[in-house]
Design an enzyme around this catalytic site. Structure first.
Site, mmCIF file in Angstrom:
data_model
loop_
_atom_site.group_PDB
_atom_site.id
_atom_site.type_symbol
_atom_site.label_atom_id
_atom_site.label_comp_id
_atom_site.label_asym_id
_atom_site.label_seq_id
_atom_site.Cartn_x
_atom_site.Cartn_y
_atom_site.Cartn_z
ATOM 1 N N HIS A 36 -1.095 4.545 9.539
ATOM 2 C CA HIS A 36 -2.055 3.738 8.773
ATOM 3 C C HIS A 36 -2.606 2.550 9.571
ATOM 4 O O HIS A 36 -3.829 2.467 9.757
ATOM 5 C CB HIS A 36 -1.437 3.315 7.434
ATOM 6 C CG HIS A 36 -2.162 2.230 6.725
ATOM 7 N ND1 HIS A 36 -3.429 2.390 6.209
ATOM 8 C CD2 HIS A 36 -1.826 0.942 6.468
ATOM 9 C CE1 HIS A 36 -3.826 1.250 5.651
ATOM 10 N NE2 HIS A 36 -2.872 0.358 5.804
ATOM 11 N N HIS A 61 -1.306 -5.708 10.354
ATOM 12 C CA HIS A 61 -1.649 -6.288 9.052
ATOM 13 C C HIS A 61 -0.626 -6.059 7.941
ATOM 14 O O HIS A 61 -0.575 -6.835 6.993
ATOM 15 C CB HIS A 61 -3.051 -5.838 8.592
ATOM 16 C CG HIS A 61 -3.097 -4.481 7.962
ATOM 17 N ND1 HIS A 61 -3.224 -3.320 8.677
ATOM 18 C CD2 HIS A 61 -3.010 -4.104 6.662
ATOM 19 C CE1 HIS A 61 -3.227 -2.293 7.854
ATOM 20 N NE2 HIS A 61 -3.101 -2.733 6.615
ATOM 21 N N ASP A 62 0.199 -5.029 8.046
ATOM 22 C CA ASP A 62 1.208 -4.777 7.003
ATOM 23 C C ASP A 62 2.630 -5.104 7.451
ATOM 24 O O ASP A 62 3.581 -4.830 6.713
ATOM 25 C CB ASP A 62 1.138 -3.314 6.531
ATOM 26 C CG ASP A 62 -0.006 -3.057 5.545
ATOM 27 O OD1 ASP A 62 -0.308 -3.955 4.738
ATOM 28 O OD2 ASP A 62 -0.600 -1.957 5.600
ATOM 29 N N GLU A 65 4.047 -8.153 5.308
ATOM 30 C CA GLU A 65 4.085 -7.729 3.909
ATOM 31 C C GLU A 65 5.183 -6.695 3.641
ATOM 32 O O GLU A 65 5.858 -6.757 2.618
ATOM 33 C CB GLU A 65 2.718 -7.124 3.565
ATOM 34 C CG GLU A 65 2.402 -7.136 2.094
ATOM 35 C CD GLU A 65 0.980 -6.664 1.868
ATOM 36 O OE1 GLU A 65 0.055 -7.451 2.147
ATOM 37 O OE2 GLU A 65 0.806 -5.519 1.448
ATOM 38 N N ASP A 66 5.348 -5.754 4.543
ATOM 39 C CA ASP A 66 6.205 -4.597 4.257
ATOM 40 C C ASP A 66 7.464 -4.464 5.114
ATOM 41 O O ASP A 66 8.220 -3.505 4.946
ATOM 42 C CB ASP A 66 5.396 -3.297 4.414
ATOM 43 C CG ASP A 66 4.250 -3.219 3.407
ATOM 44 O OD1 ASP A 66 4.346 -3.867 2.356
ATOM 45 O OD2 ASP A 66 3.265 -2.506 3.674
ATOM 46 N N ASP A 122 -9.123 -1.508 6.077
ATOM 47 C CA ASP A 122 -7.878 -1.147 5.386
ATOM 48 C C ASP A 122 -8.177 -0.366 4.096
ATOM 49 O O ASP A 122 -7.627 0.716 3.861
ATOM 50 C CB ASP A 122 -7.127 -2.456 5.068
ATOM 51 C CG ASP A 122 -5.774 -2.234 4.412
ATOM 52 O OD1 ASP A 122 -5.114 -1.232 4.712
ATOM 53 O OD2 ASP A 122 -5.378 -3.096 3.597
HETATM 54 P P1 NDP Z 1 -0.594 0.463 -5.196
HETATM 55 O O1 NDP Z 1 -1.386 1.021 -6.301
HETATM 56 O O2 NDP Z 1 -0.977 -0.861 -4.665
HETATM 57 O O3 NDP Z 1 -0.484 1.543 -4.024
HETATM 58 C C1 NDP Z 1 -1.542 1.695 -3.175
HETATM 59 C C2 NDP Z 1 -1.179 1.147 -1.835
HETATM 60 O O4 NDP Z 1 -0.184 1.968 -1.242
HETATM 61 C C3 NDP Z 1 -2.343 1.194 -0.895
HETATM 62 O O5 NDP Z 1 -3.140 0.052 -1.030
HETATM 63 C C4 NDP Z 1 -1.660 1.294 0.443
HETATM 64 O O6 NDP Z 1 -1.323 -0.023 0.807
HETATM 65 C C5 NDP Z 1 -0.369 2.042 0.149
HETATM 66 N N1 NDP Z 1 -0.334 3.485 0.485
HETATM 67 C C6 NDP Z 1 0.722 4.143 1.012
HETATM 68 N N2 NDP Z 1 0.478 5.437 1.134
HETATM 69 C C7 NDP Z 1 -0.764 5.645 0.694
HETATM 70 C C8 NDP Z 1 -1.573 6.805 0.597
HETATM 71 N N3 NDP Z 1 -1.141 8.015 0.968
HETATM 72 N N4 NDP Z 1 -2.811 6.679 0.102
HETATM 73 C C9 NDP Z 1 -3.257 5.472 -0.276
HETATM 74 N N5 NDP Z 1 -2.542 4.329 -0.205
HETATM 75 C C10 NDP Z 1 -1.290 4.414 0.280
HETATM 76 O O7 NDP Z 1 0.904 0.527 -5.510
HETATM 77 P P2 NDP Z 1 1.747 -0.500 -6.295
HETATM 78 O O8 NDP Z 1 2.954 0.223 -6.674
HETATM 79 O O9 NDP Z 1 1.860 -1.777 -5.562
HETATM 80 O O10 NDP Z 1 0.722 -0.688 -7.499
HETATM 81 C C11 NDP Z 1 1.034 -1.163 -8.680
HETATM 82 C C12 NDP Z 1 -0.256 -1.219 -9.473
HETATM 83 O O11 NDP Z 1 -0.641 0.120 -9.801
HETATM 84 C C13 NDP Z 1 -0.100 -1.947 -10.771
HETATM 85 O O12 NDP Z 1 -0.638 -3.240 -10.646
HETATM 86 C C14 NDP Z 1 -0.903 -1.128 -11.763
HETATM 87 O O13 NDP Z 1 -2.195 -1.709 -11.892
HETATM 88 C C15 NDP Z 1 -1.098 0.196 -11.124
HETATM 89 N N6 NDP Z 1 -0.352 1.259 -11.818
HETATM 90 C C16 NDP Z 1 -1.039 2.147 -12.573
HETATM 91 C C17 NDP Z 1 -0.416 3.198 -13.209
HETATM 92 C C18 NDP Z 1 -1.216 4.164 -13.982
HETATM 93 O O14 NDP Z 1 -0.713 5.236 -14.303
HETATM 94 N N7 NDP Z 1 -2.453 3.891 -14.301
HETATM 95 C C19 NDP Z 1 1.054 3.358 -13.124
HETATM 96 C C20 NDP Z 1 1.682 2.395 -12.310
HETATM 97 C C21 NDP Z 1 0.996 1.383 -11.687
HETATM 98 P P3 NDP Z 1 -1.124 -0.526 2.338
HETATM 99 O O15 NDP Z 1 -2.439 -0.652 2.973
HETATM 100 O O16 NDP Z 1 -0.446 -1.854 2.109
HETATM 101 O O17 NDP Z 1 -0.225 0.496 2.941
HETATM 102 ZN ZN ZN Z 2 -2.842 -1.561 4.886
#
Ligand code: NDP
Ligand code: ZN
Length: 179
Positions: A36, A61-62, A65-66, A122
């Site tokens: 990523h 960038h991550d 955070e991670d 991103d």
């Molecule tokens: P996110 O929704 O933020 O997860 C997306 C993040 O995961 C991306 O921004 C990316 O961040 C990372 N990522 C890792 N693998 C992938 C991939 N294959 N494709 C895309 N992104 C990927 O997860 P959270 O658990 O933090 O989110 C919680 C939020 O989700 C809540 O605030 C709520 O709004 C919502 N939610 C909704 C539900 C529903 O059913 N509607 C259920 C549960 C939560 P990075 O760039 O940092 O890697």
């Molecule tokens: Zn990212």
């Protein structure tokens, strides 16, 4: 100096790869996480962004955070410019998820140009990833919710890089139901 820049770039990739070494993406294949940040950096160079500190920040960038990485560590190894861009792109994970999402929308318009570029690259990477295949366990509604939120964030970084913005437009124009 080109040799120095190449060495710095490789150091940065090596650092991020070690930091993210045990992490996987949320796709079915559990892709190594480092794909990523490398892909985000590639989105930038593909869009004509060659500023080294910006590319290094994209690669890192991550990390804060991670992983256990600290801003001090990044500043010590890669300098203040890189640290500042990474800091601008780092969420406060002590907050609730909904609050983190709200703050990204609120903060993005006030970021530096470099941080906005990283943000656009991103979100572009994550949206393409989601489009390719929904993350494990995500419903259609969750995917759509993500796309709507990502658009609100990237709308706050408009006027930063035409190529990245056009690529995002392309994704948004298809509508959330095609994901
Ligand atoms: P996110 O929704 O933020 O997860 C997306 C993040 O995961 C991306 O921004 C990316 O961040 C990372 N990522 C890792 N693998 C992938 C991939 N294959 N494709 C895309 N992104 C990927 O997860 P959270 O658990 O933090 O989110 C919680 C939020 O989700 C809540 O605030 C709520 O709004 C919502 N939610 C909704 C539900 C529903 O059913 N509607 C259920 C549960 C939560 P990075 O760039 O940092 O890697
Ligand atoms: Zn990212």
């Amino acid at each position: 100096n080109a040799s120095f820049d190449i060495a710095k770039l490789i150091d940065t990739i090596d650092f991020a790869a070690k930091k993210h070494s045990y992490q996987k993406r949320k796709d079915i294949a559990r892709t190594p996480y480092i794909n990523h940040p490398i892909g985000v950096a590639k989105n930038l160079t593909d869009a004509g962004v060659y500023d080294l500190a910006t590319i290094q920040a994209a690669i890192l960038h991550d990390t804060v955070e991670d992983t256990e990485t600290t801003f001090e560590e990044i500043e010590q190894q890669f300098g203040q410019k890189v640290r500042n861009i990474v800091a601008e792109c780092t969420d406060d994970k002590t907050l609730e998820k909904a609050e983190i999402k709200r703050l990204q929308i609120e903060h993005t318009p006030h970021l530096s140009k470099q941080a906005k570029e990283v943000k656009l690259a991103d979100k572009l990477y994550n949206l393409r990833d989601i489009k390719r295949e929904a993350p494990i366990g995500w419903s259609k509604e969750r995917v759509q919710e993500y796309v709507i939120w990502a658009k609100k964030v990237t709308d706050g970084a408009r006027g930063t890089n035409q190529m990245l913005e056009e690529q995002l437009n392309e994704i948004y124009s298809k509508g959330v139901f095609e994901f």
